[in-house]
Write a protein that holds these residues in place. Structure first.
Motif, mmCIF file in Angstrom:
data_model
loop_
_atom_site.group_PDB
_atom_site.id
_atom_site.type_symbol
_atom_site.label_atom_id
_atom_site.label_comp_id
_atom_site.label_asym_id
_atom_site.label_seq_id
_atom_site.Cartn_x
_atom_site.Cartn_y
_atom_site.Cartn_z
ATOM 1 N N SER A 150 0.825 -1.216 0.000
ATOM 2 C CA SER A 150 0.000 0.000 0.000
ATOM 3 C C SER A 150 0.855 1.260 0.000
ATOM 4 O O SER A 150 0.365 2.341 -0.328
ATOM 5 C CB SER A 150 -0.944 -0.005 1.196
ATOM 6 O OG SER A 150 -0.209 0.057 2.398
ATOM 7 N N GLU A 151 2.127 1.158 0.358
ATOM 8 C CA GLU A 151 3.013 2.321 0.355
ATOM 9 C C GLU A 151 3.597 2.615 -1.020
ATOM 10 O O GLU A 151 4.152 3.682 -1.239
ATOM 11 C CB GLU A 151 4.147 2.102 1.359
ATOM 12 C CG GLU A 151 3.667 2.024 2.787
ATOM 13 C CD GLU A 151 4.796 1.722 3.753
ATOM 14 O OE1 GLU A 151 5.965 1.708 3.314
ATOM 15 O OE2 GLU A 151 4.500 1.502 4.930
ATOM 16 N N ILE A 152 3.469 1.683 -1.958
ATOM 17 C CA ILE A 152 4.043 1.860 -3.296
ATOM 18 C C ILE A 152 3.107 2.721 -4.130
ATOM 19 O O ILE A 152 1.901 2.484 -4.191
ATOM 20 C CB ILE A 152 4.262 0.492 -3.979
ATOM 21 C CG1 ILE A 152 5.269 -0.330 -3.194
ATOM 22 C CG2 ILE A 152 4.727 0.674 -5.413
ATOM 23 C CD1 ILE A 152 5.453 -1.730 -3.732
ATOM 24 N N LYS A 153 3.639 3.718 -4.771
ATOM 25 C CA LYS A 153 2.875 4.610 -5.651
ATOM 26 C C LYS A 153 3.326 4.356 -7.085
ATOM 27 O O LYS A 153 4.488 4.557 -7.423
ATOM 28 C CB LYS A 153 3.109 6.076 -5.292
ATOM 29 C CG LYS A 153 2.821 6.429 -3.859
ATOM 30 C CD LYS A 153 1.351 6.381 -3.571
ATOM 31 C CE LYS A 153 1.100 6.868 -2.161
ATOM 32 N NZ LYS A 153 0.250 6.019 -1.389
#
Length: 101
Positions: free
Chosen positions: A26-29
């Protein structure tokens, strides 16, 4: 340790690993083109077995049928596959009746 306890422990470990992986992912953009390419890849992969489009015809590995050495006679009317239609149905078309209101 019983088999039920082992099963519960394995389920807990698997759930813990998935929850940690979800937090990390969820932290990967990712930029929009990556999502578009990923969607196109999923669409191609999900329809791969249909082989209806141009790229899939190249992957057809079925060899063409071999021609017979002796040419066969042209088909006659009895051998041709003409469609058989059911018997005709006739009826009379009338004007619709007016309803009294």
């Amino acid at each position: 340790m019983g088999s039920t306890a082992q099963f519960g422990l394995i389920c807990f470990v698997i759930f813990f690993i998935f929850s940690q992986a979800f937090e990390w992912a969820s932290e990967i953009k990712l930029p929009l083109p990556i999502f578009i390419l990923g969607g196109a890849f999923l669409a191609i992969a999900s329809n791969f077995d249909r082989r209806a489009g141009f790229p899939f015809n190249l992957l057809n590995t079925v060899p063409p049928p071999e021609e017979p050495l002796i040419p066969s006679a042209p088909p006659t009317i009895a051998q041709s596959s003409t469609p058989q239609f059911p018997q005709e149905v006739s009826f009379t078309i009338r004007k619709p009746e007016k309803l009294d209101q």
